[in-house]
Design a protein around this motif. Structure first.
Motif, PDB file in Angstrom:
ATOM      1  N   THR A 326     -48.750 -12.192 -24.837  1.00 55.53           N
ATOM      2  CA  THR A 326     -48.622 -13.645 -24.715  1.00 55.53           C
ATOM      3  C   THR A 326     -49.594 -14.323 -25.673  1.00 55.53           C
ATOM      4  N   MET A 327     -49.137 -15.448 -26.264  1.00 56.35           N
ATOM      5  CA  MET A 327     -49.952 -16.144 -27.243  1.00 56.35           C
ATOM      6  C   MET A 327     -49.661 -17.633 -27.166  1.00 56.35           C
ATOM      7  N   GLY A 328     -50.679 -18.459 -27.250  1.00 57.67           N
ATOM      8  CA  GLY A 328     -50.502 -19.901 -27.243  1.00 57.67           C
ATOM      9  C   GLY A 328     -50.749 -20.505 -28.617  1.00 57.67           C
ATOM     10  N   GLY A 329     -50.166 -21.662 -28.877  1.00 54.88           N
ATOM     11  CA  GLY A 329     -50.347 -22.343 -30.160  1.00 54.88           C
ATOM     12  C   GLY A 329     -49.859 -21.533 -31.332  1.00 54.88           C
ATOM     13  N   VAL A 330     -48.702 -20.904 -31.204  1.00 54.40           N
ATOM     14  CA  VAL A 330     -48.184 -19.994 -32.214  1.00 54.40           C
ATOM     15  C   VAL A 330     -47.436 -20.752 -33.311  1.00 54.40           C
ATOM     16  N   SER A 331     -47.538 -20.226 -34.539  1.00 57.07           N
ATOM     17  CA  SER A 331     -46.777 -20.776 -35.659  1.00 57.07           C
ATOM     18  C   SER A 331     -45.637 -19.831 -36.007  1.00 57.07           C
ATOM     19  N   GLU A 332     -44.701 -20.315 -36.857  1.00 56.08           N
ATOM     20  CA  GLU A 332     -43.568 -19.486 -37.270  1.00 56.08           C
ATOM     21  C   GLU A 332     -44.063 -18.244 -38.000  1.00 56.08           C
ATOM     22  N   GLU A 333     -45.087 -18.399 -38.836  1.00 52.92           N
ATOM     23  CA  GLU A 333     -45.612 -17.269 -39.601  1.00 52.92           C
ATOM     24  C   GLU A 333     -46.219 -16.215 -38.677  1.00 52.92           C
ATOM     25  N   GLN A 334     -46.920 -16.675 -37.623  1.00 53.73           N
ATOM     26  CA  GLN A 334     -47.537 -15.732 -36.679  1.00 53.73           C
ATOM     27  C   GLN A 334     -46.481 -14.980 -35.876  1.00 53.73           C
ATOM     28  N   VAL A 335     -45.412 -15.673 -35.506  1.00 60.80           N
ATOM     29  CA  VAL A 335     -44.325 -15.018 -34.779  1.00 60.80           C
ATOM     30  C   VAL A 335     -43.717 -13.912 -35.628  1.00 60.80           C
ATOM     31  N   THR A 336     -43.473 -14.209 -36.912  1.00 65.09           N
ATOM     32  CA  THR A 336     -42.892 -13.214 -37.823  1.00 65.09           C
ATOM     33  C   THR A 336     -43.842 -12.028 -37.984  1.00 65.09           C
ATOM     34  N   ALA A 337     -45.141 -12.323 -38.147  1.00 67.02           N
ATOM     35  CA  ALA A 337     -46.132 -11.253 -38.308  1.00 67.02           C
ATOM     36  C   ALA A 337     -46.227 -10.395 -37.047  1.00 67.02           C
ATOM     37  N   LEU A 338     -46.178 -11.048 -35.900  1.00 66.69           N
ATOM     38  CA  LEU A 338     -46.279 -10.319 -34.638  1.00 66.69           C
ATOM     39  C   LEU A 338     -45.078  -9.404 -34.431  1.00 66.69           C
ATOM     40  N   ASP A 339     -43.882  -9.914 -34.727  1.00 62.08           N
ATOM     41  CA  ASP A 339     -42.673  -9.087 -34.597  1.00 62.08           C
ATOM     42  C   ASP A 339     -42.769  -7.858 -35.491  1.00 62.08           C
ATOM     43  N   ASP A 340     -43.316  -8.050 -36.691  1.00 64.54           N
ATOM     44  CA  ASP A 340     -43.452  -6.938 -37.636  1.00 64.54           C
ATOM     45  C   ASP A 340     -44.458  -5.912 -37.125  1.00 64.54           C
ATOM     46  N   ILE A 341     -45.583  -6.388 -36.548  1.00 64.10           N
ATOM     47  CA  ILE A 341     -46.597  -5.469 -36.003  1.00 64.10           C
ATOM     48  C   ILE A 341     -46.026  -4.650 -34.854  1.00 64.10           C
ATOM     49  N   ILE A 342     -45.304  -5.295 -33.960  1.00 65.09           N
ATOM     50  CA  ILE A 342     -44.714  -4.590 -32.814  1.00 65.09           C
ATOM     51  C   ILE A 342     -43.740  -3.524 -33.291  1.00 65.09           C
ATOM     52  N   GLU A 343     -42.933  -3.857 -34.288  1.00 61.28           N
ATOM     53  CA  GLU A 343     -41.946  -2.894 -34.809  1.00 61.28           C
ATOM     54  C   GLU A 343     -42.640  -1.676 -35.412  1.00 61.28           C
ATOM     55  N   LYS A 344     -43.712  -1.913 -36.189  1.00 61.46           N
ATOM     56  CA  LYS A 344     -44.420  -0.803 -36.838  1.00 61.46           C
ATOM     57  C   LYS A 344     -45.164   0.063 -35.830  1.00 61.46           C
ATOM     58  N   GLN A 345     -45.850  -0.559 -34.866  1.00 57.33           N
ATOM     59  CA  GLN A 345     -46.652   0.199 -33.908  1.00 57.33           C
ATOM     60  C   GLN A 345     -45.797   1.011 -32.946  1.00 57.33           C
ATOM     61  N   THR A 346     -44.688   0.465 -32.496  1.00 53.98           N
ATOM     62  CA  THR A 346     -43.788   1.225 -31.610  1.00 53.98           C
ATOM     63  C   THR A 346     -43.163   2.396 -32.354  1.00 53.98           C
ATOM     64  N   ALA A 347     -42.837   2.189 -33.646  1.00 53.87           N
ATOM     65  CA  ALA A 347     -42.279   3.281 -34.455  1.00 53.87           C
ATOM     66  C   ALA A 347     -43.315   4.379 -34.654  1.00 53.87           C
ATOM     67  N   ALA A 348     -44.589   3.980 -34.915  1.00 55.71           N
ATOM     68  CA  ALA A 348     -45.665   4.963 -35.097  1.00 55.71           C
ATOM     69  C   ALA A 348     -45.926   5.751 -33.824  1.00 55.71           C
ATOM     70  N   ALA A 349     -45.742   5.094 -32.660  1.00 57.80           N
ATOM     71  CA  ALA A 349     -45.955   5.765 -31.373  1.00 57.80           C
ATOM     72  C   ALA A 349     -44.748   6.602 -30.962  1.00 57.80           C
ATOM     73  N   GLY A 350     -43.653   6.472 -31.681  1.00 58.81           N
ATOM     74  CA  GLY A 350     -42.453   7.244 -31.379  1.00 58.81           C
ATOM     75  C   GLY A 350     -41.719   6.768 -30.143  1.00 58.81           C
ATOM     76  N   VAL A 351     -41.822   5.469 -29.843  1.00 54.19           N
ATOM     77  CA  VAL A 351     -41.123   4.919 -28.675  1.00 54.19           C
ATOM     78  C   VAL A 351     -40.193   3.800 -29.132  1.00 54.19           C
ATOM     79  N   ILE A 352     -39.162   3.579 -28.338  1.00 57.14           N
ATOM     80  CA  ILE A 352     -38.193   2.525 -28.640  1.00 57.14           C
ATOM     81  C   ILE A 352     -38.303   1.451 -27.561  1.00 57.14           C
TER      82      ILE A 352
END
Length: 658
Positions: A326-352
């Motif tokens: 959860t995050m407050g005061g989010v910008s469009e750029e932060q949302v895009t960056a966060l989605d990218d981080i989640i995608e990379k970290q879940t892939a590195a952990a081998g989970v879907i």
């Protein structure tokens, strides 16, 4: 008079009064052992290895205070019964030549020996069972047990000081009672009966009003946070009402039964009703005590048992998905960056990620009046009309739900999580939106929506509409509300997988300079088990203590009733009443009085059920069916226990009377 004679007389007196003193000593031993164990747990070093040790220590410290207060009140109550039964004996000593200071000496040694036995065995039993108690606690909170044995000196000294003080206060009270009484009063002290009491209609009316108001509060409360605030008011009103109605209302009922000739003029009813009227003032307090204790046992065990059994439901309510960000005061750029981080970290952990809930929203805490909302000027968590509104953009809604809904600038979609908006036009301090459709489902709302106060999701066409609502609510026409971002998902894997992924996500997000809070259910589970397991343990502990108190009050009440009724039934036999008729009369009296507290306690619990469910909402338990089953089971078990106690103590009564 030599001190050794005082001691011998004291020992002899205790032996002669074993019927009254043995239960009292056993109770003292039990309460001392329980208090020591609670003091032991608050000081035990082993608890320091628990991740949330401060929470569980606070819970146990609270339990120690409750047991301490209860011990003072209850032991003083039982001591009052004992001194009343002993007054005749002390009066005889006085008439035979003993001065009151000599009687005080005997009483000192009696108290000293009882205190010595109770403290010695009580603390010894507490130490003996302390390891078993802490193992039980660790089992309840799902914590791995540790080896070792300790005896905290603080626990021993606290226990000793408290109960020495209690015994000292009881001794002072006993000496004072004997000092004030004349010899003839002491001789008849145990035989003094009650005059026929007057019907105190004012007390009865106050009791009925207090009870009705307590029931009304319990039945009409809606907001869970408000229930937390007002619960104790309802409890106090019900306690006052119970005492008033038992003392005044019972007399009124008995007098009405006496006026009913068809009921009253039967041997079994005549004797029991007339006897209860003359002693009801004394009877009523004991009955009210039994009723309050019975209610406390049922409510406490039902709440703590259901929260412990429903732990998984509680965790799922608090964590709708395994991992939540959860995050407050989010910008469009932060949302895009966060989605990218989640995608990379879940892939590195081998989970879907599964069951993904991804949502942006703007939340307003408001004051609701029907379909009209105004800005919350000051925060009042317990206000009945407090509500939170989540505004979601139409594009986000269509993406989340896979739909293609269109809206005009003055239209909205409405989803109600909790509460009610009666009209199809919603006003925000004058700015109005027309409800185009009331949604029946909204995935994001079920995971984000506030459960403790009224909450609504409103889908609007654009950010411009949200800004207009914001300007209208704030009344200054300036400023732009910030978006909050919520991302949650489930993953396959246990604690190690979830904890490692949450840690890696937190690190990557922090490195990216994004201020977001990440948590997972497995990391929180230990804390939840410590809190709710600790409450369950405390509930069991206090439940056992209150049950023991109920048993002792019932036992002493039966003894008091027996001694008071013995001569009366002897007279009834002499004037021609048969033994069978006497037994019927005894049965009628005992049954009518004995089960009144249990029935009243069940009624109290029935009326308290709704407010208890609201309290459980605060504790994140929303499974009402589970709580209803737990409550019913506790009532049935307690009723069976109560009947067993009645059967055993009634035998004592019959032996004394016959």
């Amino acid at each position: 008079m030599s001190k050794s004679l005082y001691a011998r007389l004291a020992v002899n007196n205790i032996k002669k009064n074993t019927q009254a003193y043995i239960p009292y000593i056993l109770t003292c031993i039990g309460i001392i052992a329980m208090f020591y164990n609670m003091a032991f747990l608050t000081a035990a070093k082993d608890l320091g290895s628990i991740s949330d040790s401060s929470t569980i220590r606070n819970i146990l410290s609270f339990g120690q205070i409750i047991i301490g207060i209860f011990s003072v009140i209850f032991l003083f109550y039982t001591n009052s019964f004992l001194i009343k039964r002993r007054k005749k004996e002390f009066g005889l000593f006085n008439i035979l030549g003993m001065e009151k200071k000599h009687i005080a000496g005997i009483m000192f040694y009696e108290t000293f020996f009882i205190a010595l036995i109770s403290l010695g065995i009580g603390i010894g039993a507490g130490i003996l069972f302390s390891k078993l108690i802490i193992l039980l606690l660790f089992k309840i909170i799902s914590f791995k047990a540790t080896f070792g044995f300790e005896v905290p000196l603080t626990a021993v000294s606290t226990t000793a000081m408290l109960f020495i003080a209690i015994f000292a206060v009881n001794l002072i009270y006993n000496v004072y009672q004997v000092h004030l009484s004349k010899p003839i009063e002491l001789l008849k002290g145990g035989d003094v009966g009650e005059k026929e009491p007057k019907t105190k209609w004012l007390t009865a009316i106050i009791g009925a009003l207090c009870l009705s108001l307590g029931y009304y509060i319990a039945l009409t409360i809606e907001a869970p946070l408000n229930a937390l605030n007002i619960f104790f008011i309802a409890v106090v009103l019900v306690i006052i009402g119970t005492y008033c109605l038992f003392t005044a209302g019972s007399i009124a009922v008995l007098k009405m039964l006496r006026k009913n000739k068809r009921y009253y003029y039967k041997p079994e009813h005549f004797v029991s009703v007339s006897g209860m009227i003359y002693r009801m003032k004394q009877n009523a307090v004991g009955l009210a005590n039994i009723c309050i204790l019975s209610t406390a046992v049922i409510v406490m065990l039902a709440i703590t048992f259901s929260t412990y059994i429903g732990m998984e439901d509680i965790l799922r309510t608090r964590f709708p998905r395994n991992i939540i960000l959860t995050m407050g005061g989010v910008s469009e750029e932060q949302v895009t960056a966060l989605d990218d981080i989640i995608e990379k970290q879940t892939a590195a952990a081998g989970v879907i990620p599964k069951n993904v809930v991804r949502s942006r929203f703007v939340d307003f805490y408001t004051i609701q009046n029907g379909a009209a909302f105004t800005a919350e000027q000051t925060i009042n968590y317990y206000a009945n009309n407090r509500a939170v509104i989540y505004f979601v953009l139409l594009d986000d809604y269509n993406e989340m739900e896979g739909k293609s809904v269109s809206l005009k600038s003055d239209e909205a979609l409405l989803y109600v999580v909790r509460g009610n908006i009666p009209a199809d036009t919603v006003s925000f301090n004058g700015f109005k939106l027309s409800v185009k459709e009331r949604l029946t489902s909204f995935d994001a709302a079920d995971t984000i929506g506030e459960k403790l106060i009224d909450s609504y999701f409103i889908v609007v066409d654009s950010m411009d509409t949200i800004n207009r609502v914001y300007d209208s609510m704030n009344g200054n026409g300036t400023g732009t509300p910030g978006f909050s971002y919520y991302y949650s998902f489930d993953v396959a894997g246990g604690k190690s997988v979830q904890s490692a992924l949450t840690a890696s996500l937190s690190k990557a997000i922090k490195d990216a300079g994004i201020d977001i809070y990440a948590e997972c259910v497995e990391d929180a589970k230990d804390g939840f088990y410590a809190t709710y397991g600790g409450l369950f343990f405390l509930g069991l502990f206090l439940g056992i203590l209150f049950i023991a108190a109920t048993v002792l009050i019932i036992y002493y009440k039966q003894i008091a009733e027996g001694y008071d009724d013995k001569k009366r039934f002897e007279i009834m036999q002499k004037v021609g009443m048969s033994r069978d008729e006497i037994k019927k009369s005894i049965r009628s009296q005992v049954l009518s009085v004995f089960f009144l507290p249990l029935i009243t306690a069940a009624i109290h619990v029935a009326f308290a059920f709704k407010i208890m469910t609201k309290l459980l909402f605060v504790l994140n338990l929303t499974n009402i069916a589970l709580f209803a089953v737990c409550t019913a089971v506790i009532i049935i078990i307690f009723a069976a226990f109560y009947i067993t106690v009645y059967t055993l103590t009634a035998r004592t009564y019959y032996k004394i009377v016959s």
